[in-house]
Design a protein around this motif. Sequence first.
Motif, mmCIF file in Angstrom:
data_model
loop_
_atom_site.group_PDB
_atom_site.id
_atom_site.type_symbol
_atom_site.label_atom_id
_atom_site.label_comp_id
_atom_site.label_asym_id
_atom_site.label_seq_id
_atom_site.Cartn_x
_atom_site.Cartn_y
_atom_site.Cartn_z
ATOM 1 N N UNK A 173 0.828 -1.203 0.000
ATOM 2 C CA UNK A 173 0.000 0.000 0.000
ATOM 3 C C UNK A 173 0.865 1.255 0.000
ATOM 4 N N UNK A 174 1.950 1.261 0.792
ATOM 5 C CA UNK A 174 2.869 2.399 0.809
ATOM 6 C C UNK A 174 3.435 2.655 -0.584
ATOM 7 N N UNK A 175 3.848 1.599 -1.261
ATOM 8 C CA UNK A 175 4.449 1.761 -2.586
ATOM 9 C C UNK A 175 3.436 2.266 -3.598
ATOM 10 N N UNK A 176 2.213 1.751 -3.500
ATOM 11 C CA UNK A 176 1.143 2.257 -4.367
ATOM 12 C C UNK A 176 0.947 3.750 -4.137
ATOM 13 N N UNK A 177 0.884 4.154 -2.886
ATOM 14 C CA UNK A 177 0.670 5.568 -2.544
ATOM 15 C C UNK A 177 1.831 6.426 -3.033
ATOM 16 N N UNK A 178 3.059 5.992 -2.795
ATOM 17 C CA UNK A 178 4.212 6.802 -3.182
ATOM 18 C C UNK A 178 4.266 7.008 -4.698
ATOM 19 N N UNK A 182 3.823 10.795 -6.025
ATOM 20 C CA UNK A 182 4.916 11.418 -6.768
ATOM 21 C C UNK A 182 4.490 11.746 -8.200
ATOM 22 N N UNK A 183 3.729 10.850 -8.827
ATOM 23 C CA UNK A 183 3.286 11.100 -10.204
ATOM 24 C C UNK A 183 2.418 12.354 -10.271
ATOM 25 N N UNK A 184 1.439 12.453 -9.362
ATOM 26 C CA UNK A 184 0.570 13.627 -9.367
ATOM 27 C C UNK A 184 1.354 14.902 -9.039
ATOM 28 N N UNK A 185 2.300 14.792 -8.111
ATOM 29 C CA UNK A 185 3.102 15.962 -7.743
ATOM 30 C C UNK A 185 3.927 16.430 -8.933
ATOM 31 N N UNK A 186 4.517 15.493 -9.671
ATOM 32 C CA UNK A 186 5.298 15.853 -10.857
ATOM 33 C C UNK A 186 4.417 16.558 -11.890
ATOM 34 N N UNK A 187 3.218 16.038 -12.089
ATOM 35 C CA UNK A 187 2.318 16.655 -13.066
ATOM 36 C C UNK A 187 1.908 18.054 -12.626
ATOM 37 N N UNK A 188 1.656 18.233 -11.335
ATOM 38 C CA UNK A 188 1.303 19.561 -10.827
ATOM 39 C C UNK A 188 2.460 20.553 -10.993
ATOM 40 N N UNK A 206 7.174 15.641 3.306
ATOM 41 C CA UNK A 206 7.330 14.487 4.185
ATOM 42 C C UNK A 206 7.691 13.231 3.381
ATOM 43 N N UNK A 207 7.018 13.048 2.252
ATOM 44 C CA UNK A 207 7.312 11.897 1.399
ATOM 45 C C UNK A 207 8.732 12.003 0.848
ATOM 46 N N UNK A 208 9.108 13.198 0.415
ATOM 47 C CA UNK A 208 10.452 13.391 -0.132
ATOM 48 C C UNK A 208 11.521 13.072 0.904
ATOM 49 N N UNK A 209 11.366 13.615 2.114
ATOM 50 C CA UNK A 209 12.368 13.367 3.156
ATOM 51 C C UNK A 209 12.451 11.880 3.509
ATOM 52 N N UNK A 210 11.277 11.228 3.588
ATOM 53 C CA UNK A 210 11.288 9.813 3.956
ATOM 54 C C UNK A 210 11.998 8.982 2.882
ATOM 55 N N UNK A 211 11.660 9.218 1.610
ATOM 56 C CA UNK A 211 12.239 8.410 0.541
ATOM 57 C C UNK A 211 13.728 8.697 0.351
ATOM 58 N N UNK A 212 14.146 9.928 0.636
ATOM 59 C CA UNK A 212 15.568 10.238 0.522
ATOM 60 C C UNK A 212 16.382 9.582 1.640
#
Length: 468
Positions: A173-178, A182-188, A206-212
């Motif tokens: 579920x986490x991977x689906x969400x990420x 990220x896809x929607x954020x890139x498009x925005x 928060x997502x960026x910091x966690x994934x980095x």
Amino acid sequence: MKKSKLVALLSTFSSAEWRDLRDYVASPFFNKRPELVQMTAYLSALAPAFPDEKLQKQAVYAAIHPGEQLDEKQLGYYNNYLLGLAEDMLEYRRFEQAIRQRQLLRLEVLADRGLEKHYLFTYRQAETEAATGIQDGDYWMFRRQLEHHANHYFLQQRVRRHDPHLQMAADALDRFYWIHKLRYTCEMLDRQRVMTTDYQMVFVEEVKRFLQSHPVDVPLIEMYLQIMLMLSEPAEIAHFEQYKTLFFANTETVSRQERGELLSYGINYCIRKTRQGLEAFTEATLDLYFQGIKEGLLQESGYLSHWTYANVVKLGLRLQRYEWTQWFIKQYNDSLQPDKQEDALYFNLADLYYHQGDFDQTQQLLQKVQLTDAHYHIGSRILLIKIYYDNGEMDPLLSLLASFGIFLRRHKEMAADLRKTCLNFCNILAKITRSTRDQTDQLLKTVQQTTLLTERAWLLEKVRQLGR
């Protein structure tokens, strides 16, 4: 009935869909009204033209009930019933292709019936099939649902031991969400570059910091993360380098459609960098374009657009890869739409010969280009202007600049930005022909600061030559 929803839907059917509809309606499992079998046979014989006189209510009703008086109310019921069956058949065809959803439903049915051997066999089969291939957002949602079913089945066994499926479901579920976040954020972020839009992008930092700080071994997540960083921190070239490495290394785990979208982000980033004067990105742009062509990511309806073809040629010429560019022009000419091939071949070869300094061959090839396409009309005139300037032929140069300017101003249907880029080219080149060495600094500023301008690099070169 010509304007009915039923006929509108049936008008879109292929021959294979008509065959399936006849079989579907004839099956007692799906349809228990024999009148609809006759109605389907009658309408299928009329497709795809559906003549008006054959769709008159009396004609349709007579095909179902020969010799009987028209019952409009009953015909209306038949019409609605058949519409529902036709829509159901299309849904069923789509469901047949939804292998993963069918597996999940089968697991649910088998678990509800307590058929352990059947359940475990189906689960292992689904897990094995999912373990290879594309790992996009849909894949991770399927994995979540699969592990959710496995966890639910484990709970039904009422045994006290550790089971990994709950953690696996949460991770999927986490991977689906990420991926989707990220896809929607890139498009925005991408849309915000070209229009004033205030998107609410929550949890992005928060997502960026966690994934980095907690890298996830999912290439698609890593690529979208780097694209987001390319868009939000464009000055940091390292983000693009990481994106490029990931893009070229992961051709099997990302779908063709998604790779096309990922490729567009990379190409557009490189184009913005080259427009800023960073010529080092020219090679990266060519690499991405050519990879996209080899994988078929840039083709539309099976054909390569002549715009993409020309862009690759220009990049090859800018890098002075003349032998490779000639190979590309001839190798991929057949990939264009048939009506575009001849003009694209002659024009791009002419451009190649111009860059090699063979002006006679350039002009001979330009004479073979049909000037019905605005792209080649404009491109051919610009090439001739450059030849006249390079040869020092001032009279034909000034004459062509004047006639070209008139042509551009008269054709109001041309895209405004395209017309402006060409007019600015003509105006600046005319200034160069009238200028002296001590005016080069001002000319350089003009060329560099003019927003809409074609052949900027060529004009800069000519201004610098004037100052020597």
